[in-house]
Motif scaffolding. Structure first.
Motif, PDB file in Angstrom:
ATOM      1  N   HIS A   7     -12.938   1.169   6.520  1.00 24.51           N
ATOM      2  CA  HIS A   7     -12.264   0.824   5.367  1.00 24.51           C
ATOM      3  C   HIS A   7     -11.802   1.918   4.459  1.00 24.51           C
ATOM      4  N   ASP A   8     -12.821   2.730   4.151  1.00 25.70           N
ATOM      5  CA  ASP A   8     -12.478   4.019   3.324  1.00 25.70           C
ATOM      6  C   ASP A   8     -11.402   4.945   3.723  1.00 25.70           C
TER       7      ASP A   8
ATOM      8  N   ASN B 137      -8.216   3.169   2.981  1.00 25.26           N
ATOM      9  CA  ASN B 137      -8.106   2.808   1.703  1.00 25.26           C
ATOM     10  C   ASN B 137      -7.694   3.797   0.713  1.00 25.26           C
ATOM     11  N   TYR B 138      -8.325   5.017   0.993  1.00 26.99           N
ATOM     12  CA  TYR B 138      -7.955   6.190   0.355  1.00 26.99           C
ATOM     13  C   TYR B 138      -6.615   6.347  -0.014  1.00 26.99           C
ATOM     14  N   TYR B 139      -5.644   6.036   0.579  1.00 21.15           N
ATOM     15  CA  TYR B 139      -4.155   6.313   0.368  1.00 21.15           C
ATOM     16  C   TYR B 139      -3.515   5.078  -0.383  1.00 21.15           C
ATOM     17  N   VAL B 140      -4.185   4.173  -0.611  1.00 24.53           N
ATOM     18  CA  VAL B 140      -3.785   2.758  -1.256  1.00 24.53           C
ATOM     19  C   VAL B 140      -4.578   2.526  -2.648  1.00 24.53           C
ATOM     20  N   GLU B 141      -5.578   3.162  -2.905  1.00 21.29           N
ATOM     21  CA  GLU B 141      -6.400   2.758  -3.844  1.00 21.29           C
ATOM     22  C   GLU B 141      -5.968   3.089  -5.505  1.00 21.29           C
TER      23      GLU B 141
ATOM     24  N   GLY C 103       0.535   5.489   2.624  1.00 26.61           N
ATOM     25  CA  GLY C 103      -0.068   4.045   2.645  1.00 26.61           C
ATOM     26  C   GLY C 103       0.596   2.938   2.197  1.00 26.61           C
TER      27      GLY C 103
END
Length: 331
Positions: free
Chosen positions: A143-144, A147-151, A281
């Motif tokens: 996940h992480d 997700n880093y590129y879209v959070e 992302g």
């Protein structure tokens, strides 16, 4: 004073000065001497015409002529846009080409270290324990990491990574002055982080996700870091082995082009930041994401090996060229 008579007496000087000013780039030595003499003479004429106050239009025309002649005599600077164009078409790419082997070897060493660490983690699963608990590692790879590129919103994320990458590149370049050691440390740390992330993802069968998210922006971003590191190591090595030049002179001759590299990399990292913020992302077709990253990298390398090679072969080094402080004369 009869201004009409005065103008008729000196009109030939004014017309000749105007002719020389228009031909500024094709003047012979004798014509340069003539231009300087006429500039001084017409400046006196301008003072006389102004003081008479009889013909403001003539005074304005003479003032413009004298101003243009002054710019030729004193060697006025070219417009700023020409300086910017020259910087990006000659100065910056020429330095990159001249120092290419320094950043190519920096890239080779970094990628070798990152690959070694990734392979070590894949073949030795117990090393994953150093990243955290099994639950933390699983959360990272599932996940992480993605997700880093879209959070965060694309614009703010692009600005954030641009600032961070510019700081890493600045450290790698500037710290090279300290005999290369800090630059090597920055490179090693960057390679280690890349290797650990790759190892964790590949060890859990997520290698395709890793490559699909790293390659779009990472190709250009890492190249910029390698360039900064290579130039930084060149600075450090110049202090260690300046060659036949005095050490201070050698350092100055390498530090000035290094400033050009630092300025140019701001734009390169800006482009990689845009890709990371708006492509990595958010473009969900993997081949398209990677294709954009490959295209950016190919364009950058093509830029270095076409414009850079041509400028370097023409004698461009990236150092500051001083303009003459006096006007040229014949003989």
């Amino acid at each position: 004073m009869d201004l009409d008579v005065y103008a008729a007496a000196h009109r030939s000087d004014w017309d000749r000065l105007n002719q020389l000013v228009r031909r500024r780039r094709r003047l012979t030595g004798a014509e340069v001497d003539e231009l300087v003499e006429l500039y001084q003479r017409v400046s006196t004429h301008l003072s006389v015409v102004r003081s008479s106050g009889q013909d403001p239009a003539l005074a304005s025309w003479l003032s413009g002529l004298v101003a243009r002649a002054r710019s030729v005599v004193t060697g006025a600077h070219e417009p700023a846009w020409r300086d910017v164009t020259r910087f990006f078409t000659r100065t910056f790419p020429a330095v990159l080409y001249r120092l290419r082997w320094w950043w190519i070897w920096a890239a080779a060493g970094s990628l070798a270290l990152a690959t070694t660490m990734a392979v070590w983690m894949v073949t030795n699963p117990e090393t994953l324990a150093a990243m955290g608990t099994p639950e933390e590692v699983r959360a990272y790879v599932e996940h992480d990491f993605a997700n880093y590129y879209v959070e965060h919103p694309g614009a703010s994320f692009a600005a954030q990574v641009w600032t961070n990458n510019a700081w890493v590149a600045a450290q790698a370049l500037i710290f090279g002055v300290f005999l290369c050691v800090p630059t090597v440390a920055v490179l090693a740390m960057n390679a280690a982080n890349l290797g650990v992330s790759a190892g964790a993802m590949f060890a859990h069968g997520k290698g395709d996700i890793f490559l699909g998210l790293i390659l779009p922006h990472g190709l250009l971003e890492l190249t910029a870091v390698f360039v900064a590191s290579g130039v930084g190591m060149k600075l450090g090595w110049t202090i260690i082995a300046p060659g036949p030049r005095p050490r201070a002179r050698a350092l100055g001759e390498e530090a000035r082009p290094a400033i050009a590299v630092a300025l140019g990399l701001v734009l390169v990292l800006f482009v990689s930041g845009l890709i990371e913020g708006f492509v990595t992302g958010w473009v969900h077709i993997t081949w398209l994401r990677i294709g954009i990253g490959v295209l950016a990298e190919v364009l950058f390398l093509g830029y270095v090996y076409t414009l850079g090679r041509a400028a370097y072969r023409d004698g461009e080094t990236g150092d500051i060229v001083r303009r003459p402080e006096s006007a040229p004369v014949a003989g």
